[in-house]
Design a protein around this motif. Structure first.
Motif, PDB file in Angstrom:
ATOM      1  N   ASP A 228       0.839  -1.209   0.000  1.00 35.03           N
ATOM      2  CA  ASP A 228       0.000   0.000   0.000  1.00 35.03           C
ATOM      3  C   ASP A 228       0.872   1.256   0.000  1.00 35.03           C
ATOM      4  OD1 ASP A 228      -2.416  -1.364  -0.003  1.00 35.03           O
ATOM      5  OD2 ASP A 228      -2.531  -1.445   2.192  1.00 35.03           O
ATOM      6  N   ILE A 229       1.901   1.235   0.844  1.00 33.31           N
ATOM      7  CA  ILE A 229       2.775   2.411   0.937  1.00 33.31           C
ATOM      8  C   ILE A 229       3.527   2.618  -0.373  1.00 33.31           C
ATOM      9  CG2 ILE A 229       4.793   3.377   2.116  1.00 33.31           C
ATOM     10  CD1 ILE A 229       3.833   1.910   4.651  1.00 33.31           C
ATOM     11  N   THR A 230       3.978   1.521  -0.997  1.00 37.84           N
ATOM     12  CA  THR A 230       4.668   1.615  -2.287  1.00 37.84           C
ATOM     13  C   THR A 230       3.738   2.165  -3.354  1.00 37.84           C
ATOM     14  OG1 THR A 230       6.078  -0.268  -1.721  1.00 37.84           O
ATOM     15  CG2 THR A 230       5.928   0.330  -4.054  1.00 37.84           C
ATOM     16  N   LEU A 231       2.496   1.688  -3.375  1.00 32.82           N
ATOM     17  CA  LEU A 231       1.504   2.182  -4.342  1.00 32.82           C
ATOM     18  C   LEU A 231       1.229   3.664  -4.115  1.00 32.82           C
ATOM     19  CD1 LEU A 231      -0.583   1.629  -6.591  1.00 32.82           C
ATOM     20  CD2 LEU A 231      -2.220   0.992  -4.764  1.00 32.82           C
ATOM     21  N   TYR A 272      -7.194   3.045  -7.352  1.00 35.09           N
ATOM     22  CA  TYR A 272      -7.668   2.323  -8.537  1.00 35.09           C
ATOM     23  C   TYR A 272      -9.148   2.545  -8.827  1.00 35.09           C
ATOM     24  CZ  TYR A 272      -3.238  -0.189  -8.871  1.00 35.09           C
ATOM     25  OH  TYR A 272      -1.917  -0.523  -9.036  1.00 35.09           O
ATOM     26  N   ALA A 273      -9.791   3.451  -8.101  1.00 33.39           N
ATOM     27  CA  ALA A 273     -11.206   3.762  -8.396  1.00 33.39           C
ATOM     28  C   ALA A 273     -11.319   4.256  -9.829  1.00 33.39           C
ATOM     29  CB  ALA A 273     -11.714   4.815  -7.417  1.00 33.39           C
ATOM     30  N   GLN A 274     -12.323   3.839 -10.509  1.00 39.00           N
ATOM     31  CA  GLN A 274     -12.454   4.103 -11.940  1.00 39.00           C
ATOM     32  C   GLN A 274     -12.462   5.613 -12.244  1.00 39.00           C
ATOM     33  OE1 GLN A 274     -15.844   2.273 -13.737  1.00 39.00           O
ATOM     34  NE2 GLN A 274     -15.232   2.766 -15.826  1.00 39.00           N
ATOM     35  N   GLY A 275     -11.590   5.982 -13.169  1.00 37.19           N
ATOM     36  CA  GLY A 275     -11.572   7.348 -13.686  1.00 37.19           C
ATOM     37  C   GLY A 275     -11.069   8.407 -12.734  1.00 37.19           C
ATOM     38  N   GLN A 276     -10.396   8.019 -11.612  1.00 40.63           N
ATOM     39  CA  GLN A 276      -9.988   9.016 -10.617  1.00 40.63           C
ATOM     40  C   GLN A 276      -8.569   9.558 -10.843  1.00 40.63           C
ATOM     41  OE1 GLN A 276     -12.115  10.306  -8.157  1.00 40.63           O
ATOM     42  NE2 GLN A 276     -13.513   9.249  -9.552  1.00 40.63           N
ATOM     43  N   PHE A 277      -7.647   8.695 -11.232  1.00 42.07           N
ATOM     44  CA  PHE A 277      -6.253   9.118 -11.373  1.00 42.07           C
ATOM     45  C   PHE A 277      -5.727   8.738 -12.751  1.00 42.07           C
ATOM     46  CE2 PHE A 277      -6.881   8.752  -6.812  1.00 42.07           C
ATOM     47  CZ  PHE A 277      -6.348   9.949  -6.346  1.00 42.07           C
ATOM     48  N   GLU A 278      -5.379   9.746 -13.522  1.00 43.57           N
ATOM     49  CA  GLU A 278      -4.921   9.546 -14.913  1.00 43.57           C
ATOM     50  C   GLU A 278      -3.742   8.590 -15.051  1.00 43.57           C
ATOM     51  OE1 GLU A 278      -1.617  10.262 -17.461  1.00 43.57           O
ATOM     52  OE2 GLU A 278      -1.851  11.494 -15.648  1.00 43.57           O
ATOM     53  N   PRO A 279      -2.716   8.620 -14.127  1.00 51.63           N
ATOM     54  CA  PRO A 279      -1.580   7.706 -14.291  1.00 51.63           C
ATOM     55  C   PRO A 279      -1.973   6.229 -14.254  1.00 51.63           C
ATOM     56  CG  PRO A 279      -1.004   9.475 -12.775  1.00 51.63           C
ATOM     57  CD  PRO A 279      -2.472   9.588 -13.018  1.00 51.63           C
ATOM     58  N   VAL A 280      -3.169   5.919 -13.646  1.00 47.55           N
ATOM     59  CA  VAL A 280      -3.600   4.529 -13.560  1.00 47.55           C
ATOM     60  C   VAL A 280      -3.934   3.982 -14.939  1.00 47.55           C
ATOM     61  CG1 VAL A 280      -5.367   2.954 -12.655  1.00 47.55           C
ATOM     62  CG2 VAL A 280      -4.425   4.766 -11.187  1.00 47.55           C
ATOM     63  N   TRP A 281      -4.718   4.743 -15.719  1.00 47.05           N
ATOM     64  CA  TRP A 281      -5.155   4.223 -17.011  1.00 47.05           C
ATOM     65  C   TRP A 281      -4.199   4.537 -18.165  1.00 47.05           C
ATOM     66  CZ3 TRP A 281      -8.366   8.280 -15.014  1.00 47.05           C
ATOM     67  CH2 TRP A 281      -8.335   9.485 -15.744  1.00 47.05           C
ATOM     68  N   THR A 282      -3.233   5.450 -17.932  1.00 48.30           N
ATOM     69  CA  THR A 282      -2.265   5.734 -19.003  1.00 48.30           C
ATOM     70  C   THR A 282      -0.999   4.880 -18.873  1.00 48.30           C
ATOM     71  OG1 THR A 282      -1.253   7.513 -17.712  1.00 48.30           O
ATOM     72  CG2 THR A 282      -3.050   8.113 -19.218  1.00 48.30           C
ATOM     73  N   GLY A 283      -0.870   4.167 -17.784  1.00 48.53           N
ATOM     74  CA  GLY A 283       0.293   3.300 -17.610  1.00 48.53           C
ATOM     75  C   GLY A 283       1.455   3.941 -16.879  1.00 48.53           C
ATOM     76  N   ARG A 284       1.383   5.228 -16.568  1.00 53.11           N
ATOM     77  CA  ARG A 284       2.504   5.889 -15.881  1.00 53.11           C
ATOM     78  C   ARG A 284       2.713   5.323 -14.476  1.00 53.11           C
ATOM     79  NH1 ARG A 284       2.803  11.220 -14.640  1.00 53.11           N
ATOM     80  NH2 ARG A 284       0.528  11.599 -14.647  1.00 53.11           N
ATOM     81  N   LEU A 285       1.613   4.960 -13.815  1.00 53.48           N
ATOM     82  CA  LEU A 285       1.714   4.408 -12.467  1.00 53.48           C
ATOM     83  C   LEU A 285       2.486   3.091 -12.478  1.00 53.48           C
ATOM     84  CD1 LEU A 285       0.998   4.475  -9.472  1.00 53.48           C
ATOM     85  CD2 LEU A 285      -1.157   3.317 -10.028  1.00 53.48           C
ATOM     86  N   ASN A 286       2.145   2.216 -13.432  1.00 53.63           N
ATOM     87  CA  ASN A 286       2.850   0.933 -13.516  1.00 53.63           C
ATOM     88  C   ASN A 286       4.337   1.131 -13.806  1.00 53.63           C
ATOM     89  OD1 ASN A 286       0.634  -0.686 -12.969  1.00 53.63           O
ATOM     90  ND2 ASN A 286       0.025  -0.865 -15.125  1.00 53.63           N
ATOM     91  N   LEU A 289       5.977   2.089 -10.582  1.00 50.36           N
ATOM     92  CA  LEU A 289       6.021   0.911  -9.708  1.00 50.36           C
ATOM     93  C   LEU A 289       7.129  -0.041 -10.142  1.00 50.36           C
ATOM     94  CD1 LEU A 289       2.221   0.174  -9.200  1.00 50.36           C
ATOM     95  CD2 LEU A 289       3.855   0.842  -7.424  1.00 50.36           C
ATOM     96  N   LYS A 290       7.304  -0.176 -11.442  1.00 49.21           N
ATOM     97  CA  LYS A 290       8.329  -1.075 -11.961  1.00 49.21           C
ATOM     98  C   LYS A 290       9.726  -0.539 -11.651  1.00 49.21           C
ATOM     99  CE  LYS A 290       9.822  -3.417 -16.192  1.00 49.21           C
ATOM    100  NZ  LYS A 290       9.569  -3.602 -17.640  1.00 49.21           N
ATOM    101  N   ALA A 291       9.912   0.764 -11.824  1.00 46.78           N
ATOM    102  CA  ALA A 291      11.228   1.374 -11.579  1.00 46.78           C
ATOM    103  C   ALA A 291      11.496   1.581 -10.093  1.00 46.78           C
ATOM    104  CB  ALA A 291      11.340   2.705 -12.315  1.00 46.78           C
ATOM    105  N   GLY A 292      10.403   1.735  -9.325  1.00 46.13           N
ATOM    106  CA  GLY A 292      10.533   2.011  -7.904  1.00 46.13           C
ATOM    107  C   GLY A 292      10.420   3.492  -7.611  1.00 46.13           C
TER     108      GLY A 292
END
Length: 341
Positions: A228-231, A272-286, A289-292
């Protein structure tokens, strides 16, 4: 909305934890650190002042010594001229004596005898005999006197030259000491500038820490896993500038949502609530997370979970990029924060 709080945590413990988190927001310089730097500054200033006074005193001593050397050089020049004159007189006297001796040698004792026997009476004879004796005595006495004068002047010149050597050596020593003092003054000035710079930085960071304490409020402690903290750190990095207040402002909005019955009751649920945070659906968040996430993002996320909130947006649940809206709200780090749509 279910809030993940440990029911067994007493209110006093929660308050202590919150205060501990608030105080950990910025790296702080303790008062004794600032006092230590101020003490070092005062010590170095005193040391530099003392060195400058030594340099001033030494410069005056050097100036006096230079004057004495110049005076002594004049006396040496005067004595050298007198010695040259004495040597010239001695040479002249010597040449005169040689001429008389040569005359006597060439004409023999006959001339002296003729001078004696040409006397008209005994008195004249004695006078001429005395003259001959006195003449030789005069030459010897005059030459001895010239030698004495020559010796005296030579001794005086030697004494002056010894004094000159002594003053010259002293001058070299004084100049060396002045060079050393100037080097110490330069080094001390450099140290003083460094300590003053560190002191100013310490004061600025202390002021920033105190300002941060005034602008950060205490919220609820959230029960969150490492994931959770990492997310949370990752979404903060995507949505805010990399400075503490900007990151904490976004974290405050997310924590407000977690604690509100209007939104999901978990960090992941809010993000992850639908339509709340743009980085979630554009892939920037992932990608983050991958890079840290960065250390600062992790730190702010942990502080927010432990109860840190930015007071300026403590009642806000939404934010937008400030450049894309004319809504009223609070601008923090280029994001505009507001209570409702």
């Amino acid at each position: 909305m279910k809030i993940y709080k440990k029911r067994w945590i007493q209110s006093g413990t929660a308050l202590i934890c919150s205060l501990a988190i608030v105080l950990s927001v910025f790296p702080s310089f303790a008062d004794d650190d600032i006092s230590s730097l101020e003490g070092q500054t005062s010590t170095l200033q005193d040391e530099l002042e003392g060195i400058n006074e030594e340099i001033l005193s030494l410069s005056e001593e050097i100036s006096t010594n230079e004057m004495q050397i110049e005076i002594l050089n004049g006396e040496i020049a005067r004595t050298s001229d007198a010695l040259a004159e004495a040597e010239e007189n001695e040479d002249k006297q010597y040449e005169d004596m040689k001429a008389r001796i040569k005359y006597m040698y060439e004409h023999g004792n006959a001339t002296l005898l003729e001078m004696l026997f040409s006397a008209e009476n005994m008195t004249d004879f004695l006078n001429k005999a005395d003259f001959i004796e006195n003449l030789s005595e005069y030459d010897r006495s005059a030459l001895d006197n010239l030698k004495d004068v020559h010796q005296q002047i030579g001794d005086q010149k030697k004494t002056l030259e010894i004094q000159q050597d002594s003053l010259t050596e002293l001058q070299a020593d004084l100049n060396s000491r002045r060079t050393e003092l100037q080097a110490r003054a330069e080094a001390t000035s450099t140290d003083l500038a460094d300590v003053q710079a560190r002191l100013e930085q310490a004061k600025a960071e202390e002021a920033a820490r105190q300002a941060a304490q005034e602008t950060i409020s205490s919220g609820g402690v959230i029960d969150a896993s490492t994931d959770d903290i990492t997310l949370l750190a990752a979404i903060l990095q995507c949505e805010a500038r990399q400075d503490y207040d900007s990151l904490l402002a976004v974290a405050t909005v997310i924590m407000n949502r977690v604690e509100s019955p209007r939104f999901p009751n978990s960090i992941s649920g809010v993000i992850y609530a639908q339509g709340q945070f743009e980085p979630v659906w554009t892939g920037r968040l992932n990608a983050v997370l991958k890079a840290g996430p960065t250390d600062l993002s992790f730190r702010v996320a942990q502080d927010a979970v432990n109860g840190a909130r930015l007071a300026a947006v403590a009642d806000c649940y939404f934010f937008l990029y400030a450049g894309s809206t004319d809504r009223p709200g609070v601008n923090i780090g280029g994001n505009l924060f507001f209570q409702s749509w």
